[in-house]
Design a protein around this motif. Structure first.
Motif, PDB file in Angstrom:
ATOM      1  N   ALA A 319     -69.530  -1.944  15.357  1.00 13.56           N
ATOM      2  CA  ALA A 319     -68.476  -1.920  14.330  1.00 13.56           C
ATOM      3  C   ALA A 319     -69.035  -1.459  12.990  1.00 13.56           C
ATOM      4  O   ALA A 319     -68.387  -0.695  12.252  1.00 13.56           O
ATOM      5  N   VAL A 320     -70.263  -1.906  12.676  1.00 15.23           N
ATOM      6  CA  VAL A 320     -70.912  -1.471  11.421  1.00 15.23           C
ATOM      7  C   VAL A 320     -71.126   0.041  11.445  1.00 15.23           C
ATOM      8  O   VAL A 320     -70.839   0.755  10.466  1.00 15.23           O
ATOM      9  N   LEU A 321     -71.623   0.536  12.568  1.00 11.84           N
ATOM     10  CA  LEU A 321     -71.893   1.972  12.695  1.00 11.84           C
ATOM     11  C   LEU A 321     -70.600   2.775  12.577  1.00 11.84           C
ATOM     12  O   LEU A 321     -70.521   3.768  11.844  1.00 11.84           O
ATOM     13  N   ARG A 322     -69.586   2.317  13.279  1.00 11.17           N
ATOM     14  CA  ARG A 322     -68.297   3.019  13.255  1.00 11.17           C
ATOM     15  C   ARG A 322     -67.738   3.074  11.836  1.00 11.17           C
ATOM     16  O   ARG A 322     -67.280   4.114  11.361  1.00 11.17           O
ATOM     17  N   GLN A 323     -67.818   1.915  11.154  1.00 13.45           N
ATOM     18  CA  GLN A 323     -67.285   1.847   9.787  1.00 13.45           C
ATOM     19  C   GLN A 323     -68.067   2.756   8.844  1.00 13.45           C
ATOM     20  O   GLN A 323     -67.485   3.487   8.032  1.00 13.45           O
ATOM     21  N   ALA A 324     -69.400   2.750   8.992  1.00 13.22           N
ATOM     22  CA  ALA A 324     -70.237   3.592   8.117  1.00 13.22           C
ATOM     23  C   ALA A 324     -69.931   5.069   8.363  1.00 13.22           C
ATOM     24  O   ALA A 324     -69.881   5.869   7.420  1.00 13.22           O
ATOM     25  N   LEU A 325     -69.701   5.422   9.609  1.00  7.68           N
ATOM     26  CA  LEU A 325     -69.378   6.822   9.929  1.00  7.68           C
ATOM     27  C   LEU A 325     -67.997   7.191   9.373  1.00  7.68           C
ATOM     28  O   LEU A 325     -67.811   8.264   8.786  1.00  7.68           O
ATOM     29  N   GLU A 326     -67.044   6.270   9.560  1.00  8.20           N
ATOM     30  CA  GLU A 326     -65.688   6.556   9.081  1.00  8.20           C
ATOM     31  C   GLU A 326     -65.659   6.691   7.563  1.00  8.20           C
ATOM     32  O   GLU A 326     -64.996   7.571   7.021  1.00  8.20           O
ATOM     33  N   GLN A 327     -66.423   5.797   6.911  1.00  6.90           N
ATOM     34  CA  GLN A 327     -66.488   5.891   5.433  1.00  6.90           C
ATOM     35  C   GLN A 327     -67.169   7.183   5.001  1.00  6.90           C
ATOM     36  O   GLN A 327     -66.699   7.894   4.120  1.00  6.90           O
ATOM     37  N   GLY A 328     -68.292   7.489   5.658  1.00  5.54           N
ATOM     38  CA  GLY A 328     -69.080   8.668   5.286  1.00  5.54           C
ATOM     39  C   GLY A 328     -68.332   9.973   5.511  1.00  5.54           C
ATOM     40  O   GLY A 328     -68.640  10.978   4.873  1.00  5.54           O
ATOM     41  N   LEU A 329     -67.380   9.942   6.437  1.00  3.54           N
ATOM     42  CA  LEU A 329     -66.654  11.189   6.744  1.00  3.54           C
ATOM     43  C   LEU A 329     -65.178  11.100   6.336  1.00  3.54           C
ATOM     44  O   LEU A 329     -64.371  11.941   6.740  1.00  3.54           O
ATOM     45  N   ASP A 330     -64.886  10.103   5.521  1.00  5.24           N
ATOM     46  CA  ASP A 330     -63.504   9.883   5.101  1.00  5.24           C
ATOM     47  C   ASP A 330     -62.946  11.126   4.394  1.00  5.24           C
ATOM     48  O   ASP A 330     -63.571  11.642   3.464  1.00  5.24           O
ATOM     49  N   GLY A 331     -61.819  11.597   4.855  1.00  9.42           N
ATOM     50  CA  GLY A 331     -61.141  12.715   4.199  1.00  9.42           C
ATOM     51  C   GLY A 331     -61.791  14.073   4.443  1.00  9.42           C
ATOM     52  O   GLY A 331     -61.346  15.075   3.866  1.00  9.42           O
ATOM     53  N   VAL A 332     -62.836  14.124   5.267  1.00  8.73           N
ATOM     54  CA  VAL A 332     -63.498  15.416   5.499  1.00  8.73           C
ATOM     55  C   VAL A 332     -62.645  16.255   6.463  1.00  8.73           C
ATOM     56  O   VAL A 332     -62.322  15.812   7.569  1.00  8.73           O
ATOM     57  N   LYS A 333     -62.299  17.439   5.998  1.00  6.18           N
ATOM     58  CA  LYS A 333     -61.458  18.325   6.805  1.00  6.18           C
ATOM     59  C   LYS A 333     -62.270  18.828   7.992  1.00  6.18           C
ATOM     60  O   LYS A 333     -63.418  19.236   7.838  1.00  6.18           O
ATOM     61  N   GLY A 334     -61.656  18.760   9.176  1.00  2.96           N
ATOM     62  CA  GLY A 334     -62.371  19.219  10.370  1.00  2.96           C
ATOM     63  C   GLY A 334     -62.821  18.064  11.255  1.00  2.96           C
ATOM     64  O   GLY A 334     -63.230  18.277  12.391  1.00  2.96           O
ATOM     65  N   VAL A 335     -62.755  16.818  10.717  1.00  2.16           N
ATOM     66  CA  VAL A 335     -63.014  15.649  11.571  1.00  2.16           C
ATOM     67  C   VAL A 335     -61.676  15.275  12.206  1.00  2.16           C
ATOM     68  O   VAL A 335     -60.717  14.939  11.514  1.00  2.16           O
ATOM     69  N   VAL A 336     -61.607  15.345  13.521  1.00  3.96           N
ATOM     70  CA  VAL A 336     -60.315  15.154  14.202  1.00  3.96           C
ATOM     71  C   VAL A 336     -60.061  13.683  14.520  1.00  3.96           C
ATOM     72  O   VAL A 336     -58.996  13.151  14.243  1.00  3.96           O
TER      73      VAL A 336
END
Ligand SMILES: Cc1ncc(COP(=O)(O)O)c(C=O)c1O
Length: 409
Positions: A319-336
């Motif tokens: 869950a920590v990893l998922r959250q860190a990835l989601e935060q790090g890529l938040d709003g990035v165009k091209g992440v589906v």
């Protein structure tokens, strides 16, 4: 993490002209690992987000596993299945306890476990008078590279060049219960449904809980076998022993491999009451399967997972990893989309991203890319929160830079 204890070896031959050329390999040779870190022959260090494709359950050089395996190697590596192998019984009993199933057969790999499951399904059909048994399989599935398992696989690239394929498979899309109900109404030859609870190679595609419960119901009504390939998603990766346990169901047949023995080659078919007596003496076998070394590795792996609370760790750190990835890529165009459970995570991009494999390695991180566009993370179950954040801290900038480039036409 400090430099590796044993000296790194740098006298390797590269590339590898005498090894058959079946993999697109990176020009990196790993020689040493400790925990979730690996070193190459040049002494460079990487954070291991792949664990040998979900194999190194306990990471590298686990301080409890290593002495146990050393002791076992000195005692006995292999003996024939002409004799009783007490460690097989020990591992089988533990697998039955944690799965609620009834017995196990041991082999050496995922495809072998699946091959055995397909044999069980066919014989189950023949035993009840169905002489052209058919097995329901899935789009985007991956079950292995033998002729039967690649025929069950739902990927034209894996099958190309190896026809004629094995017959007796009916293919359906994932999570579409109507397609199964249609088979139930119209196809009297169906004997089993065979699927990965979370498709791994196909791009981290999850079967929904209600879908799995629907399959269980139909299999019971029709006297079909529900066969769940947990080769990649099983053994604690999702935070429960087996991924199907989140849906509150039990399969009739469950092939396992990869993480079961923390890197010593192994496979297992675990079966419930309905499939327990389908195979008898002379129906199936293997020379290496169930040898004392692989069995000891399995027994110790399951014991250490329990002792160290690694199911809970996989759920929490996942869950920590998922959250860190989601935060790090938040709003990035091209992440589906982000997909997966626990320490089995997929990030789908809007374009093929195989190039990220080498870029991540350059940056000191081991990852995988599957189904062309899906970044896949399958770290060891011992991953800690700090390491999870480090994975995201290395990966997210790379993905951003990659997606900032113009898309290839
Ligand atoms: C779900 C699944 N089944 C079967 C296999 C085949 O396992 P092996 O490579 O050990 O034959 C794999 C391998 O990736 C897999 O992910």
């Amino acid at each position: 993490m400090n430099a590796p204890e044993p000296a790194v070896v740098s006298d390797i031959t590269r590339p590898m002209p005498h090894v058959m050329n079946t993999y697109g390999r990176l020009p990196i040779a790993l020689s040493y690992g400790k925990g979730c870190w690996v070193w190459d022959t040049q002494g460079r260090r990487y954070l291991d987000g792949l664990a040998g494709i979900a194999v190194n359950t306990l990471g590298h050089g686990h301080p409890k596993l290593v002495p146990a395996l050393q002791e076992q190697v000195a005692r006995m590596i292999h003996c024939s299945n002409y004799y009783e192998v007490p460690l097989q019984e020990q591992l089988a009993a533990k697998l039955c306890e944690i799965s609620g199933l009834a017995s196990a057969f041991f082999c050496n790999s995922g495809l072998e476990a699946n091959e055995g499951a397909l044999k069980i399904a066919r014989k189950f059909g023949h035993d009840k008078g169905i002489h052209r048994p058919e097995i329901i399989v899935y789009e985007k599935a991956f079950h292995g590279r033998s002729i039967a398992t690649l025929s069950a696989t739902g990927n034209a690239k894996v099958q190309a060049g190896f026809g004629p394929l094995v017959e007796g498979f009916v293919r359906v899309p994932l999570n579409d219960l109507a397609a199964i109900e249609h088979q139930a109404r119209s196809n009297p030859n169906v004997v089993a449904v065979f699927l990965e609870v979370i498709q791994g190679e196909g791009g981290i595609n999850q079967s929904r809980g209600d879908y799995l419960r629907g399959l269980r119901r139909i299999c019971d009504e029709k006297d079909w076998l529900l066969m769940l390939d947990e080769v990649q998603c099983g053994l604690g990766r999702t935070g429960k022993w087996f991924a199907h346990q989140w849906a509150g169901i039990k399969p009739d047949v469950m092939p396992l491999a990869k993480g079961l023995s923390s890197g010593v080659p192994v496979g297992a078919i675990v079966v419930g009451e309905r499939a327990k007596n389908v195979l008898g003496p002379g129906n199936h076998g293997t020379t290496f399967g169930g040898n004392p070394l692989a069995m000891r590795a399995g027994v110790e792996t399951l014991r250490i997972i329990e002792e160290e609370g690694l199911l809970a760790n996989a759920a929490r750190v996942g869950a920590v990893l998922r959250q860190a990835l989601e935060q790090g890529l938040d709003g990035v165009k091209g992440v589906v989309e982000f997909r997966g459970a626990g320490l089995m995570i997929g990030i789908e991009l809007d374009r093929p991203c195989g190039a990220l494999l080498g870029q991540a390695a350059e940056a000191g991180l081991m990852i995988s890319v599957t189904a062309e566009r899906v970044i896949r993370l399958l770290p060891a179950l011992i991953l800690n929160e700090d390491e999870a954040r480090q994975i995201a801290a290395i990966l997210c900038p790379l993905v951003k830079a990659f997606l900032a480039q113009p898309k290839a036409p």
